[in-house]
Design a protein around this motif. Structure first.
Motif, PDB file in Angstrom:
ATOM      1  N   THR A 140      -5.171   5.225  -6.501  1.00  0.00           N
ATOM      2  CA  THR A 140      -5.400   4.237  -5.434  1.00  0.00           C
ATOM      3  C   THR A 140      -6.565   3.310  -5.755  1.00  0.00           C
ATOM      4  O   THR A 140      -6.718   2.276  -5.130  1.00  0.00           O
ATOM      5  CB  THR A 140      -5.662   4.930  -4.084  1.00  0.00           C
ATOM      6  OG1 THR A 140      -6.766   5.808  -4.234  1.00  0.00           O
ATOM      7  CG2 THR A 140      -4.437   5.705  -3.625  1.00  0.00           C
ATOM      8  N   VAL A 159      -3.304  -1.875  -4.829  1.00  0.00           N
ATOM      9  CA  VAL A 159      -2.384  -1.930  -3.694  1.00  0.00           C
ATOM     10  C   VAL A 159      -0.996  -2.297  -4.211  1.00  0.00           C
ATOM     11  O   VAL A 159      -0.813  -3.352  -4.814  1.00  0.00           O
ATOM     12  CB  VAL A 159      -2.843  -2.970  -2.647  1.00  0.00           C
ATOM     13  CG1 VAL A 159      -1.863  -3.051  -1.493  1.00  0.00           C
ATOM     14  CG2 VAL A 159      -4.237  -2.651  -2.153  1.00  0.00           C
ATOM     15  N   GLY A 209       0.761  -1.242   0.000  1.00  0.00           N
ATOM     16  CA  GLY A 209       0.000   0.000   0.000  1.00  0.00           C
ATOM     17  C   GLY A 209       0.789   1.288   0.000  1.00  0.00           C
ATOM     18  O   GLY A 209       0.262   2.325   0.397  1.00  0.00           O
TER      19      GLY A 209
END
Length: 89
Positions: A32, A44, A24
């Motif tokens: 994102t 991620v 992440g």
């Protein structure tokens, strides 16, 4: 996060066969999430760690993860994984 017994070069695997990753780490170049057919899909990143970096996190916990994230960001490689790099520690 740790995995065991992956086929990676020695600097990325410790003597017990563990391989560490950071999940992440966000990037300005990569969103994102992206729109999917039913809902948004979260993206991620997975950053493979050298055995030295994994030990640093194990010894320093959340502060170690934060420090490594900063070092990777400064290096410009926070959102990329490669087996052709030196440890930032």
């Amino acid at each position: 996060m740790e995995f065991s017994y992956l086929d990676v070069p020695e600097p990325f695997s410790d003597e017990e066969g563990r391989v560490g990753v950071l999940l992440g780490l966000e990037s300005e170049q990569i969103p994102t999430s992206i729109f999917g057919p039913a809902s948004d899909i979260r993206l991620v990143s997975i950053k493979i760690l050298t055995s030295q970096e994994l030990q640093y996190i194990l010894q320093n916990g959340a502060a170690g993860r934060k420090k490594l994230a900063e070092l990777f960001r400064e290096q410009g490689s926070h959102h990329l994984s490669t087996l052709n790099r030196n440890s930032v520690i």
